[in-house]
Scaffold this motif. Structure first.
Motif, PDB file in Angstrom:
ATOM      1  N   GLY A  63      -6.561   1.994  -3.575  1.00  0.00           N
ATOM      2  CA  GLY A  63      -6.502   1.021  -2.488  1.00  0.00           C
ATOM      3  C   GLY A  63      -7.512  -0.092  -2.578  1.00  0.00           C
ATOM      4  N   ARG A  64      -8.241  -0.170  -3.690  1.00  0.00           N
ATOM      5  CA  ARG A  64      -9.281  -1.187  -3.810  1.00  0.00           C
ATOM      6  C   ARG A  64      -8.701  -2.605  -3.835  1.00  0.00           C
ATOM      7  NH1 ARG A  64     -13.716  -1.966  -8.579  1.00  0.00           N
ATOM      8  NH2 ARG A  64     -15.466  -2.634  -7.284  1.00  0.00           N
ATOM      9  N   CYS A  65      -7.483  -2.740  -4.358  1.00  0.00           N
ATOM     10  CA  CYS A  65      -6.865  -4.071  -4.384  1.00  0.00           C
ATOM     11  C   CYS A  65      -6.693  -4.626  -2.975  1.00  0.00           C
ATOM     12  CB  CYS A  65      -5.524  -4.025  -5.115  1.00  0.00           C
ATOM     13  SG  CYS A  65      -4.340  -2.842  -4.435  1.00  0.00           S
ATOM     14  N   GLY A  66      -6.559  -3.743  -2.002  1.00  0.00           N
ATOM     15  CA  GLY A  66      -6.386  -4.177  -0.624  1.00  0.00           C
ATOM     16  C   GLY A  66      -7.587  -4.893  -0.053  1.00  0.00           C
ATOM     17  N   THR A  67      -8.774  -4.661  -0.663  1.00  0.00           N
ATOM     18  CA  THR A  67      -9.978  -5.324  -0.150  1.00  0.00           C
ATOM     19  C   THR A  67      -9.963  -6.824  -0.422  1.00  0.00           C
ATOM     20  OG1 THR A  67     -11.221  -4.936  -2.201  1.00  0.00           O
ATOM     21  CG2 THR A  67     -11.327  -3.226  -0.507  1.00  0.00           C
ATOM     22  N   LEU A  68      -9.141  -7.264  -1.379  1.00  0.00           N
ATOM     23  CA  LEU A  68      -9.070  -8.684  -1.711  1.00  0.00           C
ATOM     24  C   LEU A  68      -7.718  -9.310  -1.364  1.00  0.00           C
ATOM     25  CD1 LEU A  68     -10.874  -8.781  -5.192  1.00  0.00           C
ATOM     26  CD2 LEU A  68     -11.812  -9.322  -2.949  1.00  0.00           C
ATOM     27  N   CYS A  69      -6.806  -8.519  -0.819  1.00  0.00           N
ATOM     28  CA  CYS A  69      -5.467  -9.027  -0.534  1.00  0.00           C
ATOM     29  C   CYS A  69      -5.441  -9.734   0.818  1.00  0.00           C
ATOM     30  CB  CYS A  69      -4.449  -7.889  -0.547  1.00  0.00           C
ATOM     31  SG  CYS A  69      -2.752  -8.442  -0.236  1.00  0.00           S
ATOM     32  N   LEU A  70      -5.105 -11.011   0.804  1.00  0.00           N
ATOM     33  CA  LEU A  70      -5.060 -11.787   2.043  1.00  0.00           C
ATOM     34  C   LEU A  70      -3.811 -11.487   2.859  1.00  0.00           C
ATOM     35  CD1 LEU A  70      -6.273 -15.267   0.704  1.00  0.00           C
ATOM     36  CD2 LEU A  70      -7.629 -13.444   1.753  1.00  0.00           C
ATOM     37  N   LEU A  71      -2.831 -10.837   2.236  1.00  0.00           N
ATOM     38  CA  LEU A  71      -1.568 -10.549   2.919  1.00  0.00           C
ATOM     39  C   LEU A  71      -1.453  -9.102   3.376  1.00  0.00           C
ATOM     40  CD1 LEU A  71       0.825 -12.444   0.466  1.00  0.00           C
ATOM     41  CD2 LEU A  71      -0.068 -13.257   2.659  1.00  0.00           C
ATOM     42  N   ASP A  72      -2.499  -8.304   3.104  1.00  0.00           N
ATOM     43  CA  ASP A  72      -2.462  -6.876   3.430  1.00  0.00           C
ATOM     44  C   ASP A  72      -1.226  -6.208   2.833  1.00  0.00           C
ATOM     45  OD1 ASP A  72      -4.860  -6.865   4.893  1.00  0.00           O
ATOM     46  OD2 ASP A  72      -3.825  -7.595   6.673  1.00  0.00           O
ATOM     47  N   ASN A  73      -0.904  -6.568   1.615  1.00  0.00           N
ATOM     48  CA  ASN A  73       0.277  -6.017   0.956  1.00  0.00           C
ATOM     49  C   ASN A  73       0.049  -4.550   0.588  1.00  0.00           C
ATOM     50  OD1 ASN A  73       2.689  -7.342   0.679  1.00  0.00           O
ATOM     51  ND2 ASN A  73       2.509  -7.635  -1.523  1.00  0.00           N
ATOM     52  N   PRO A  74       0.977  -3.660   0.912  1.00  0.00           N
ATOM     53  CA  PRO A  74       0.809  -2.226   0.640  1.00  0.00           C
ATOM     54  C   PRO A  74       1.140  -1.883  -0.817  1.00  0.00           C
ATOM     55  CG  PRO A  74       2.908  -2.590   1.719  1.00  0.00           C
ATOM     56  CD  PRO A  74       2.230  -3.933   1.652  1.00  0.00           C
ATOM     57  N   VAL A  75       0.240  -2.215  -1.728  1.00  0.00           N
ATOM     58  CA  VAL A  75       0.513  -2.036  -3.147  1.00  0.00           C
ATOM     59  C   VAL A  75       0.701  -0.563  -3.503  1.00  0.00           C
ATOM     60  CG1 VAL A  75      -0.407  -2.327  -5.478  1.00  0.00           C
ATOM     61  CG2 VAL A  75      -0.644  -4.162  -3.797  1.00  0.00           C
ATOM     62  N   ALA A  76      -0.274   0.282  -3.163  1.00  0.00           N
ATOM     63  CA  ALA A  76      -0.175   1.703  -3.526  1.00  0.00           C
ATOM     64  C   ALA A  76       1.061   2.344  -2.906  1.00  0.00           C
ATOM     65  CB  ALA A  76      -1.434   2.442  -3.094  1.00  0.00           C
ATOM     66  N   GLU A  77       1.308   2.065  -1.629  1.00  0.00           N
ATOM     67  CA  GLU A  77       2.479   2.651  -0.968  1.00  0.00           C
ATOM     68  C   GLU A  77       3.768   2.220  -1.664  1.00  0.00           C
ATOM     69  OE1 GLU A  77      -0.006   1.094   0.386  1.00  0.00           O
ATOM     70  OE2 GLU A  77      -0.679   2.013   2.266  1.00  0.00           O
ATOM     71  N   SER A  78       3.814   0.954  -2.094  1.00  0.00           N
ATOM     72  CA  SER A  78       5.005   0.453  -2.783  1.00  0.00           C
ATOM     73  C   SER A  78       5.183   1.121  -4.135  1.00  0.00           C
ATOM     74  CB  SER A  78       4.903  -1.067  -2.964  1.00  0.00           C
ATOM     75  OG  SER A  78       4.789  -1.724  -1.718  1.00  0.00           O
ATOM     76  N   LEU A  79       4.077   1.307  -4.858  1.00  0.00           N
ATOM     77  CA  LEU A  79       4.163   1.953  -6.168  1.00  0.00           C
ATOM     78  C   LEU A  79       4.559   3.420  -6.029  1.00  0.00           C
ATOM     79  CD1 LEU A  79       1.055   0.388  -7.948  1.00  0.00           C
ATOM     80  CD2 LEU A  79       3.467  -0.207  -8.243  1.00  0.00           C
ATOM     81  N   TRP A  80       4.103   4.061  -4.958  1.00  0.00           N
ATOM     82  CA  TRP A  80       4.510   5.463  -4.745  1.00  0.00           C
ATOM     83  C   TRP A  80       5.995   5.547  -4.362  1.00  0.00           C
ATOM     84  CZ3 TRP A  80      -0.183   5.288  -6.320  1.00  0.00           C
ATOM     85  CH2 TRP A  80      -0.856   6.447  -6.680  1.00  0.00           C
ATOM     86  N   ALA A  81       6.490   4.532  -3.690  1.00  0.00           N
ATOM     87  CA  ALA A  81       7.931   4.468  -3.432  1.00  0.00           C
ATOM     88  C   ALA A  81       8.670   4.333  -4.750  1.00  0.00           C
ATOM     89  CB  ALA A  81       8.252   3.290  -2.507  1.00  0.00           C
ATOM     90  N   GLY A  82       8.122   3.494  -5.641  1.00  0.00           N
ATOM     91  CA  GLY A  82       8.719   3.347  -6.963  1.00  0.00           C
ATOM     92  C   GLY A  82       8.694   4.641  -7.746  1.00  0.00           C
ATOM     93  N   ARG A  83       7.603   5.394  -7.629  1.00  0.00           N
ATOM     94  CA  ARG A  83       7.523   6.689  -8.303  1.00  0.00           C
ATOM     95  C   ARG A  83       8.635   7.623  -7.816  1.00  0.00           C
ATOM     96  NH1 ARG A  83       1.217   8.659  -9.060  1.00  0.00           N
ATOM     97  NH2 ARG A  83       0.371   6.681  -9.856  1.00  0.00           N
ATOM     98  N   ALA A  84       8.800   7.673  -6.515  1.00  0.00           N
ATOM     99  CA  ALA A  84       9.794   8.593  -5.955  1.00  0.00           C
ATOM    100  C   ALA A  84      11.212   8.210  -6.385  1.00  0.00           C
ATOM    101  CB  ALA A  84       9.695   8.612  -4.432  1.00  0.00           C
ATOM    102  N   ASP A  85      11.521   6.915  -6.341  1.00  0.00           N
ATOM    103  CA  ASP A  85      12.850   6.473  -6.781  1.00  0.00           C
ATOM    104  C   ASP A  85      13.037   6.724  -8.274  1.00  0.00           C
ATOM    105  OD1 ASP A  85      13.878   5.680  -4.367  1.00  0.00           O
ATOM    106  OD2 ASP A  85      13.339   3.568  -4.592  1.00  0.00           O
ATOM    107  N   ALA A  86      11.996   6.473  -9.053  1.00  0.00           N
ATOM    108  CA  ALA A  86      12.094   6.713 -10.494  1.00  0.00           C
ATOM    109  C   ALA A  86      12.298   8.197 -10.784  1.00  0.00           C
ATOM    110  CB  ALA A  86      10.820   6.211 -11.194  1.00  0.00           C
ATOM    111  N   PHE A  87      11.559   9.043 -10.065  1.00  0.00           N
ATOM    112  CA  PHE A  87      11.704  10.491 -10.258  1.00  0.00           C
ATOM    113  C   PHE A  87      13.129  10.938  -9.934  1.00  0.00           C
ATOM    114  CE2 PHE A  87      11.477  14.944  -9.188  1.00  0.00           C
ATOM    115  CZ  PHE A  87      10.547  15.474 -10.068  1.00  0.00           C
ATOM    116  N   ALA A  88      13.664  10.425  -8.828  1.00  0.00           N
ATOM    117  CA  ALA A  88      15.015  10.803  -8.411  1.00  0.00           C
ATOM    118  C   ALA A  88      16.076  10.323  -9.390  1.00  0.00           C
ATOM    119  CB  ALA A  88      15.306  10.243  -7.019  1.00  0.00           C
ATOM    120  N   ASN A  89      15.758   9.277 -10.160  1.00  0.00           N
ATOM    121  CA  ASN A  89      16.715   8.716 -11.119  1.00  0.00           C
ATOM    122  C   ASN A  89      16.395   9.103 -12.566  1.00  0.00           C
ATOM    123  OD1 ASN A  89      18.739   6.755  -9.743  1.00  0.00           O
ATOM    124  ND2 ASN A  89      16.786   6.297  -8.747  1.00  0.00           N
TER     125      ASN A  89
END
Length: 370
Positions: A75-101
């Motif tokens: 979550g360190r990238c969030g300390t510099l993100c001006l948009l509060d973009n959920p990077v880790a949460e998005s990547l974990w969503a990608g992990r789950a979809d990739a695992f399912a496929n």
């Protein structure tokens, strides 16, 4: 691409935002800093997820998906993100979809495929070490690494929690909270394991958690998925528990310099920064020093997100960077994964649980465990 990616579709706005961002968070990502690769910056990883959503040739899908595992979830990238973009949460969503496929890297699928054997080894270790799950109103969550690698530390924590709280407590040592399955992308496996964990907790109403990663899973992931039972009135890390009982801690003479390492899941994940400092201040009689990167800017040890499994060389390099930052300072840790990384890197360290045990007179104060 004809695959279904429902979780990534739910974060499509976030992946798109990162794709067109000028990479302000680039210096904050420990993985990309170590690897010096544009594809593993937060921008590169989110772009890969966005490309998966938009469609890439079948032969490129697995390589795009694998980038989601180039993240510790710090979550360190969030300390510099001006948009509060959920990077880790998005990547974990990608992990789950990739695992399912069936697009997850082999190291991640191996974690899931071998889970029954992993669970059996944990149960056997808990039984052997006298840490098999026992019922009580207050349950100490030992953590997998605690049981298998640091059983003496877990036993010390059990004694400390009972002494500080003035109440008998049990231990949750035979069941994992399921965090490795979550990191692997196996959502169904995680939910099933979480249900086993909740059942093992029995009638416990308070959980005192020794590992920051477990605390994050129990405080954030379980409630998000509706897995936390209403009987759990309080779920807190050992640092928070001890901070509520400072008056029972005694000062321990210590001539060296000590600093708290803000583990990612406890600090940026749960916002717990002051509790470990308050406990350490009480024990050594002075405010601990601050590492060059502390609190929300704390350096990741490389122990999270399955990175030690999927990218071991990267994890080791990250630990060495943190060790160099610590120098000759004795580091107090709140996370078994960080402790393991720091020990391997040769850092002088002692876990907060060990400091608490010393304060309560349960161990010899001489020397610093490495």
């Amino acid at each position: 691409m004809n695959r279904r990616l429902p979780l990534l579709e739910g974060v499509a706005e976030a992946t798109s935002r990162c794709t067109y961002c000028p990479k302000l968070c680039r210096p904050a990502c420990p993985v990309s800093t170590v690897e010096a690769r544009e594809t593993t910056t937060p921008w590169g990883k989110m772009r890969a997820m966005d490309e998966l959503l938009r469609g890439v040739p079948a032969e490129e899908e697995a390589s795009r998906a694998a980038v989601a595992w180039a993240c510790t979830g710090c979550g360190r990238c969030g300390t510099l993100c001006l948009l509060d973009n959920p990077v880790a949460e998005s990547l974990w969503a990608g992990r789950a979809d990739a695992f399912a496929n069936d697009l997850a890297p082999a190291a991640a699928t191996k974690v899931s495929a071998g889970w029954s054997e992993t669970s059996a080894r944990l149960a056997a270790a808990a039984l052997r070490e006298g840490l098999a799950t026992s019922s009580a109103d207050v349950a100490v969550v030992a953590g997998c690494r605690g049981v298998t690698e640091r059983p003496d530390e877990v036993r010390a924590a059990l004694r400390s929690v009972a002494s500080l709280g003035g109440r008998a407590c049990g231990v949750l040592g035979s069941e994992c909270c399921g965090q490795p399955l979550w990191d692997a992308g196996d959502r169904d496996g995680f939910v099933a394991q979480a249900k086993r964990f909740v059942e093992a907790a029995g009638a416990a109403t308070e959980l005192v958690v020794l590992d920051a990663g477990c605390a994050f899973a129990l405080r954030v992931l379980y409630p998000q998925l509706g897995l936390a039972p209403s009987r759990w009135r309080r779920v807190e890390h050992l640092a928070e528990f001890a901070a509520r009982h400072l008056d029972r801690l005694a000062e321990v003479p210590f001539d060296g310099t000590v600093a708290v390492h803000d583990s990612c899941r406890l600090g940026r994940g749960l916002g717990v920064y002051d509790a470990p400092r308050a406990v350490l201040h009480r024990i050594v009689g002075r405010a601990p020093e601050e590492l060059p990167n502390a609190r929300e800017h704390s350096t990741c040890s490389g122990g999270g997100g399955l990175v030690p499994v999927t990218r071991p060389a990267t994890a080791q390099a990250m630990a060495r960077e943190l060790a160099g930052e610590a120098g000759d300072v004795t580091v107090a840790t709140t996370c078994f994964s960080s402790a393991q990384q720091l020990r391997r890197a040769g850092t002088k360290m002692r876990s907060l649980a060990e400091w608490i045990e010393l304060s309560l007179g349960g161990a010899d104060g001489g020397g610093v465990q490495r």
